[in-house]
Design an enzyme around this catalytic site. Structure first.
Site, PDB file in Angstrom:
ATOM      1  N   CYS A 192       0.812  -1.221   0.000  1.00  0.00           N
ATOM      2  CA  CYS A 192       0.000   0.000   0.000  1.00  0.00           C
ATOM      3  C   CYS A 192       0.845   1.270   0.000  1.00  0.00           C
ATOM      4  O   CYS A 192       0.313   2.366  -0.153  1.00  0.00           O
ATOM      5  CB  CYS A 192      -0.939  -0.017   1.195  1.00  0.00           C
ATOM      6  SG  CYS A 192      -1.798  -1.578   1.331  1.00  0.00           S
ATOM      7  N   HIS A 218      -3.850   6.444   1.772  1.00  0.00           N
ATOM      8  CA  HIS A 218      -4.194   5.072   1.391  1.00  0.00           C
ATOM      9  C   HIS A 218      -5.528   4.739   2.059  1.00  0.00           C
ATOM     10  O   HIS A 218      -5.716   4.971   3.255  1.00  0.00           O
ATOM     11  CB  HIS A 218      -3.104   4.112   1.866  1.00  0.00           C
ATOM     12  CG  HIS A 218      -3.521   2.683   1.794  1.00  0.00           C
ATOM     13  ND1 HIS A 218      -4.051   2.133   0.651  1.00  0.00           N
ATOM     14  CD2 HIS A 218      -3.527   1.696   2.731  1.00  0.00           C
ATOM     15  CE1 HIS A 218      -4.345   0.872   0.880  1.00  0.00           C
ATOM     16  NE2 HIS A 218      -4.044   0.576   2.137  1.00  0.00           N
ATOM     17  N   ASN A 237     -10.215  -1.179  -0.275  1.00  0.00           N
ATOM     18  CA  ASN A 237      -8.753  -1.077  -0.233  1.00  0.00           C
ATOM     19  C   ASN A 237      -8.186  -1.690  -1.514  1.00  0.00           C
ATOM     20  O   ASN A 237      -8.314  -2.898  -1.729  1.00  0.00           O
ATOM     21  CB  ASN A 237      -8.240  -1.819   1.009  1.00  0.00           C
ATOM     22  CG  ASN A 237      -6.729  -1.847   1.101  1.00  0.00           C
ATOM     23  OD1 ASN A 237      -6.021  -1.450   0.180  1.00  0.00           O
ATOM     24  ND2 ASN A 237      -6.219  -2.316   2.237  1.00  0.00           N
TER      25      ASN A 237
END
Ligand code: ACO
Length: 350
Positions: free
Chosen positions: A137, A277, A307
């Site tokens: 990420c 993120h 996500n």
């Protein structure tokens, strides 16, 4: 003349080494942004039919309502291609003018060759070099930093920086603790050695392999190659220690945001927009609270995409651009955290 060996230079302290960015020799601007998310939508209601969960649990614990899932045969480079074409078109740059393609991903089309190679061919970027960057990420922040460095130093003049992932291909849809979280997507920026466009200022990045087990795909690498057993045990899917990651994320988010503003002589109040993120809405709320950042300055699109790992920041950046939230002159911070463990932030004057 003293030899190098006979005159060791004084070691710099950790504080000296991290206190100031090295002066860049050329200015670097973002000339275009773009993104793409696959057509297929996986809603919380769909997930209710797959595992023991509920729309209410997912929304209150994560802020997610739906995520996008790639079609069979639609690879990471296919998502990246659409995002890249949009970014190039907005930048007014032909693919043939690209010197380098950097693809942040943890779900490459193949282990070998790099996804950057597939993207180079699909784009017709005939002059470009390229490679993949794997930092989960935090991948996009690392790729942006790498592109910035290449351009600032004069190695290259035009770079395509991508964050793209098809996390659905490494998700165990029988594990309710992880499968509700992930989606697929891609985002891109075109960088040029130029004083035009949004000026890239600085980056802060870090890793801690001591936390590697917290977010891991256990098999499929050199340590534990694929076998019937690894497939049967779902060892090719992401395994999380969610609560531990949650605590790490909140702490690191606050730390890197403070670090990147302080070492560029800005106050936190000077930041106009944070593009984080998108891991969990509660992580973002807790992190904002910790640094005293109003949530209006935190860009959130987790409800629609979940996500998407390496794609999450550039997907959100393009969303912010399309919503008119990236006005000229705004000070924007990108903040990533995740597998590795890893963390990082970039500072941009839009
Ligand atoms: N539906 C219903 N119940 C669930 C679900 C679900 N999908 N998942 C877990 N639960 C249950 C648990 O079993 C537990 O039950 P118990 O109390 O009977 O034991 C209860 O809900 C609470 O579980 P917690 O783990 O405490 O829930 P929490 O509030 O911490 O939320 C979550 C879990 C969403 C995973 C959160 O910890 C989180 O977001 N962590 C960080 C996510 C993460 O790891 N991100 C990085 C991803 S890696 C990458 O991006 C590549």
């Amino acid at each position: 003349m003293d030899s190098i060996a006979s005159s060791p230079s004084k070691p710099r302290s950790a504080r000296e080494a991290s206190s100031r960015p090295r002066p860049a020799t050329r200015r670097v601007g973002i000339l275009g942004v773009g993104s793409y998310a696959p057509e297929r939508v996986l809603t919380n209601d769909d997930l209710e039919r797959m595992v023991d969960t509920s729309d209410e649990w997912i929304q209150t614990r994560t802020g997610m309502r739906e995520r996008r899932i790639a079609a069979p045969g639609q690879a990471t480079s296919d998502l990246a291609l659409v995002a890249a074409e949009t970014a190039l078109q907005r930048a007014g740059l032909a693919a043939s003018a690209l010197d380098v393609i950097l693809v942040a991903t943890v779900t490459p089309d193949h282990v070998c060759p790099a996804t950057a190679c597939h993207l180079q061919r699909k784009l017709g970027a005939t002059r470009a070099a390229g490679f993949d960057i794997s930092v989960a990420c935090t991948g996009f922040v690392n790729a942006l930093m790498t592109g910035h460095s290449f351009l600032a130093s004069g190695t290259f003049s035009n770079a395509l920086v991508i964050g793209a992932d098809t996390l659905s291909t490494i998700t165990n849809y029988e594990d309710r603790e992880s499968c509700v979280l992930f989606g697929d997507g891609a985002g891109a920026v075109v960088l040029s050695a130029s004083s035009e466009g949004a000026q890239v200022i600085d980056h802060v990045v870090g890793i801690d392999g001591g936390g590697a087990e917290m977010i891991i795909v256990p098999a499929g690498g050199s340590l534990r190659p694929a076998s019937h057993e690894t497939v049967d045990n779902h060892e090719h899917a992401l395994k999380l220690q969610g609560r531990k990651v949650f605590r790490f994320a909140v702490t690191k988010f606050a730390e890197v945001l403070k670090q990147i503003t302080a070492r560029n002589d800005y106050a936190l109040d000077d930041i106009d927009l944070v593009i984080p993120h998108q891991a969990n809405l509660r992580i973002l709320e807790a992190a904002a609270d910790r640094v005293g950042l109003p949530m209006e300055k935190m860009f959130v699109n987790i409800d629609r995409y979940g996500n998407t790992s390496s794609a999450s920041i550039p997907l959100a950046l393009d969303d912010a651009y399309r919503q008119g939230r990236l006005e000229r002159g705004k000070l924007v911070a990108l903040v990533g955290f995740g597998g590795g463990l890893s963390w990082g932030a970039s500072l941009i004057r839009w």
